[in-house]
Design a protein around this motif. Structure first.
Motif: not given
Length: 150
Positions: A17-22, A132-143, A24-27
């Motif tokens: 779900e986190e992957i999809y969210k990022v 915390t893993d989920r939040s760290r993952f979101l940040q790492a994928l976005d970066t 979509y936002r980053r196209d």
């Protein structure tokens, strides 16, 4: 220039779900690869590939398509190594990046743990997946996607 995309080792991935969210936002397109079918969002940026249940079939599919434009999401250390060698960015579902300098130690630790298990030693598995893993993952994928876009 290679087009950015996310390749997901999907069978046991806790952050889809986190992957999809990022994505979509980053196209950025996402391909979820698995041995068995499961539901993915009906969205033009998301596709699903179901491979045979042969040993390492999903890993082989991902590794064959990994390159400098790919962000690969996997907890599989040997797949991470193959993808790094192909030039991909590789993240564990905890957000920890696999790098050329860290993968050797991860492979060695994996081998030691396998030897201990084979010898009958009872050893614990990985720590439970945390918020915390989920939040760290979101940040790492976005970066990682921001770096690829440069």
């Amino acid at each position: 220039m290679t087009t950015a995309r996310i390749l997901v080792d999907g069978d046991a991935c806790p952050v889809k779900e986190e992957i999809y969210k990022v994505a979509y936002r980053r196209d950025v397109p996402v391909v979820v690869v698995s041995n068995s079918p499961f539901r993915v969002p009906l969205h033009p940026m998301v596709s699903r590939v179901v491979v045979s249940d042969g040993f390492d079939a999903a890993d082989d599919w991902i590794a064959e398509r990994a390159d400098a434009g790919a962000v690969v999401i996997t907890a599989d250390i040997l797949l991470a190594d193959r993808c790094l060698k192909a030039g991909a960015t590789v993240l564990a579902p905890t957000g920890k990046p696999f790098t050329a300098s860290s993968i050797g130690g991860a492979i060695a630790t994996r081998a030691i743990m396998a030897d201990l298990r084979a010898g009958g030693d009872v050893i614990g598995g990985p720590a439970p997946f945390a918020k915390t893993d989920r939040s760290r993952f979101l940040q790492a994928l976005d970066t990682a996607l921001v770096k690829l876009a440069r």
